[in-house]
Design a protein around this motif. Structure first.
Motif, PDB file in Angstrom:
ATOM      1  N   THR A  12      20.612  38.499  64.469  1.00  0.00           N
ATOM      2  CA  THR A  12      21.232  39.652  63.823  1.00  0.00           C
ATOM      3  C   THR A  12      20.863  40.951  64.533  1.00  0.00           C
ATOM      4  N   ALA A  13      19.619  41.054  64.980  1.00  0.00           N
ATOM      5  CA  ALA A  13      19.182  42.256  65.692  1.00  0.00           C
ATOM      6  C   ALA A  13      19.951  42.428  66.998  1.00  0.00           C
ATOM      7  N   PHE A  14      20.133  41.340  67.753  1.00  0.00           N
ATOM      8  CA  PHE A  14      20.884  41.436  69.008  1.00  0.00           C
ATOM      9  C   PHE A  14      22.351  41.780  68.760  1.00  0.00           C
ATOM     10  N   LEU A  15      22.940  41.186  67.721  1.00  0.00           N
ATOM     11  CA  LEU A  15      24.325  41.514  67.385  1.00  0.00           C
ATOM     12  C   LEU A  15      24.462  42.975  66.951  1.00  0.00           C
ATOM     13  N   LEU A  16      23.483  43.469  66.209  1.00  0.00           N
ATOM     14  CA  LEU A  16      23.492  44.864  65.777  1.00  0.00           C
ATOM     15  C   LEU A  16      23.371  45.805  66.970  1.00  0.00           C
ATOM     16  N   ILE A  17      22.511  45.487  67.905  1.00  0.00           N
ATOM     17  CA  ILE A  17      22.374  46.300  69.117  1.00  0.00           C
ATOM     18  C   ILE A  17      23.687  46.321  69.885  1.00  0.00           C
ATOM     19  N   GLY A  18      24.323  45.162  70.017  1.00  0.00           N
ATOM     20  CA  GLY A  18      25.606  45.097  70.710  1.00  0.00           C
ATOM     21  C   GLY A  18      26.691  45.897  70.019  1.00  0.00           C
ATOM     22  N   ALA A  19      26.736  45.821  68.687  1.00  0.00           N
ATOM     23  CA  ALA A  19      27.747  46.567  67.936  1.00  0.00           C
ATOM     24  C   ALA A  19      27.529  48.076  68.065  1.00  0.00           C
ATOM     25  N   ILE A  20      26.282  48.503  68.074  1.00  0.00           N
ATOM     26  CA  ILE A  20      25.987  49.924  68.228  1.00  0.00           C
ATOM     27  C   ILE A  20      26.376  50.395  69.625  1.00  0.00           C
ATOM     28  N   LEU A  21      26.087  49.594  70.634  1.00  0.00           N
ATOM     29  CA  LEU A  21      26.414  49.985  72.003  1.00  0.00           C
ATOM     30  C   LEU A  21      27.916  49.979  72.275  1.00  0.00           C
ATOM     31  N   MET A  22      28.684  49.177  71.548  1.00  0.00           N
ATOM     32  CA  MET A  22      30.125  49.131  71.763  1.00  0.00           C
ATOM     33  C   MET A  22      30.868  50.288  71.107  1.00  0.00           C
ATOM     34  N   GLN A  23      30.211  51.002  70.209  1.00  0.00           N
ATOM     35  CA  GLN A  23      30.898  52.107  69.552  1.00  0.00           C
ATOM     36  C   GLN A  23      31.183  53.217  70.548  1.00  0.00           C
ATOM     37  N   GLN A  24      32.337  53.828  70.370  1.00  0.00           N
ATOM     38  CA  GLN A  24      32.808  54.829  71.315  1.00  0.00           C
ATOM     39  C   GLN A  24      32.204  56.187  70.991  1.00  0.00           C
TER      40      GLN A  24
END
Length: 72
Positions: A12-24
């Motif tokens: 979940t932490a890795f997915l959260l990091i990825g989702a935050i980094l993908m935000q424009q």
């Protein structure tokens, strides 16, 4: 049980990091110097989906952390 919860929390932490980094981001440093004043837009399509997924992942991460504290 604790090991499974720990693994789920790491994923979940890795997915959260990825989702935050993908935000424009809009404008970068131009907003610091006043270049982005008066600019407003609504989230649509994929941007909205990523935003909602980020919120859900953050809630799941915090719930997993709280559950991990209670179990130990």
């Amino acid at each position: 049980m604790i090991q499974i919860l720990t693994i789920v929390q790491i994923i979940t932490a890795f997915l959260l990091i990825g989702a935050i980094l993908m935000q424009q981001r809009g404008g970068g440093l131009s907003q610091i110097f006043g270049g982005g004043a008066g600019m407003y837009h609504t989230r649509r399509g994929m941007e909205r989906t990523i935003f909602i997924a980020t919120i859900i992942l953050a809630i799941l991460f915090l719930a997993g952390a709280a559950l991990n504290i209670v179990i130990r």
